[in-house]
Structures are given as C-alpha cells and as structure tokens.
Design an enzyme around this catalytic site. Structure first.
Site, PDB file in Angstrom:
ATOM      1  N   LYS A  64      70.645  22.121  26.913  1.00 38.33           N
ATOM      2  CA  LYS A  64      69.275  21.938  26.456  1.00 38.33           C
ATOM      3  C   LYS A  64      68.935  22.902  25.314  1.00 38.33           C
ATOM      4  CE  LYS A  64      67.464  18.616  29.049  1.00 38.33           C
ATOM      5  NZ  LYS A  64      66.487  18.851  30.115  1.00 38.33           N
TER       6      LYS A  64
ATOM      7  N   ARG B  38      71.783  17.908  37.028  1.00 37.35           N
ATOM      8  CA  ARG B  38      72.128  16.828  36.096  1.00 37.35           C
ATOM      9  C   ARG B  38      72.885  17.448  34.920  1.00 37.35           C
ATOM     10  NH1 ARG B  38      69.879  14.391  31.515  1.00 37.35           N
ATOM     11  NH2 ARG B  38      70.175  12.126  31.418  1.00 37.35           N
TER      12      ARG B  38
END
Length: 286
Positions: free
Chosen positions: A221, A255
């Site tokens: 991210k 995830r």
C-alpha cells in the site's frame, strides 16, 4: 469466532487471502493475471503456497477507465465458477461494491463479498444475507469508489473506523448475515492519508476489541511506500513489518500479494504470542 463456508475458526487462527486481479491495469501486477489462463495459474500457485482464501477482483481501486456492471461481471463471474469447479472447498471472495455483481458471483459460487468501499451500495449486504455469504465491512470515510482521498480530516480516525464498521456489520446481521461472518476492515489507504493508516495500524487492537473478525489489506500500500520512500515493487519488507504489528494486535485475515512470506510472518508472531508451537524445537534438547 469467524465462520466461512461452514468452517469455524477461533480468534487465534490467522488466514491468508490471496489477491487475484482480473484487471489489465492493477497498480501492483500491471495486468499479469488479466488473461484467464494466467489468473487460474495464479490461483493454483497461491493455493499451493497455503492461501486460505482467494480474493477475485475485476476493477482496480484507483481512478482509471470506467468499468460498467456488465464488464465487471464479464471479467469475474465465469472465472469464479471456474475456480469453484477446480477447488470445491476453497473459500472464494470477490472484491466488489455492486449488489448486482455480488448476486451474480454468489450464484457462481462465491463465499465472501469483500466490500472495499464501505457500503456504498447498501444492497450488497442484502445480497450477502440472501445467499448466506460472509461480508467484509470497510471504513472509507464515505468517499466515492475509485477516488483518491484529498485532505480528509478525522477527529479520531480509529474511533470513527470502529464505529462505522461495527455499524455496517450490525446492519448486515440485522438483515440476516451470520454474526460470525460479518468481518470489519479499517481499509488502509482508502479514504485516508499515510498518518491515518499508521494510526490504525498502531491501534488496531481497538478494532479487534469489538469482537468482530478483523481483516487488513496492507500489501504494498501507499502508506508503506510513503513511510519508507519506496515505489511499488519494493515494499514487501515494509508490508511484512506492518503485518507483524497487526498480527500481534489480533487481526485475523490478511489480504496479500505474497502468500508464503505472509504465512511465515503470521506463524512466527503466533508462536511468539504462545498460541502456536514451533514447527520443531530440538535446539539444546538433542
């Protein structure tokens, strides 16, 4: 307790959710699994590496080319059916915010609806209740799907994330979703700047304390990239560090892009916490 596809997991069990993108423009894999054959090979590989769940998505989260409902269905519905046929016992998740897409993938065999955009389409929870699937409830600060955050302000981002996701989960349960299948996710980066995502990581135990199963999506991210000043493709170490912190705090589902590395981190943290024995322990004993 967490319940997926009829299987129950206690709070100390951690699950790896492998990302499978049916998109030509994903920020990370750049379309590596856009082709159906390549995507199915990806599923086979991550299952062999120990993935507990696969999360199939047909639209990248970032702004880009408009993808309508029918195109999203075209990308993922038949693929979900193919994965279900080859892996009858695998937990299949679909990353969508649209109720009509959710209905189609549930009919094709999906077990979990991963609503990454915080209930933007309230009908998605109704679909989850109708089909008896699990549902991921995320905090996005009310932003429109596929838009980037801009100068968002929270008095207390953790408190707001807890209140919002728990409210979504309670609504889903009131509609008929199994309470053990209503999962909450602080949604790192979604509707947040890097400071917000770091705060959520630091205080993730407050989300875990709600008693709801917590999912985190940390993999590669921007908050990792900005923290370490690294581009996509060089964020694995930072991702795994954040994973370890979230595991210590008690998150249950991860995830990820990299399955094997994540599994090792989760097992190591679980062993340090005392809820998993070492795979072998002969040092000083033989």
């Amino acid at each position: 307790m967490l319940r997926l596809r009829g299987r129950e997991y206690d709070a100390d069990t951690t699950l790896v959710m492998a990302i499978v993108n049916r998109t030509p423009d994903s920020f990370y894999d750049r379309g590596a699994t856009w082709d159906g054959g390549a995507a199915l090979e990806r599923v086979r590989r991550v299952v062999a590496e120990g993935a507990d769940i696969v999360d199939i998505g047909g639209i990248k989260a970032a702004p880009g080319e408009e993808v309508g409902v029918e195109e999203e269905k075209h990308r993922i519905v038949d693929f979900v059916a193919a994965v279900r046929a080859e892996f009858p016992h695998l937990v299949i998740s679909v990353d969508t915010w649209r109720a009509s897409v959710g209905r189609a993938v549930c009919e094709a065999g999906a077990d979990l609806l991963n609503d990454a955009w915080g209930g933007y389409d309230p009908g998605l929870a109704e679909v989850a209740a109708e089909f008896g699937t699990a549902l991921v409830c995320t905090h996005t600060g009310g932003v429109t799907p596929r838009t980037r955050p801009h100068r968002l302000h929270y008095e207390d981002v953790v408190r707001e994330a807890v209140e919002d996701t728990v409210a979504q989960a309670e609504r889903a349960v009131s509609l008929g979703v199994d309470p053990a299948s209503a999962i909450i996710d602080p949604a790192h980066d979604f509707g947040k700047n890097t400071w917000h995502s770091l705060e959520l990581t630091r205080r993730l135990d407050e989300m875990v304390a709600t008693g709801r199963p917590v999912l985190v999506s940390l993999s590669n991210k921007d908050f990792v990239g900005e923290t370490l000043d690294l581009p996509v493709g060089e964020r694995l170490t930072g991702t795994l560090a954040a994973t370890a912190v979230c595991a210590w705090h008690g998150a249950q589902i991860y995830r990820v892009h990299e399955v094997a590395e994540t599994r090792q981190v989760l097992d190591m943290v679980a062993t340090i916490r005392g809820v998993r024995p070492p795979a072998r322990a002969v040092r000083g004993l033989a």
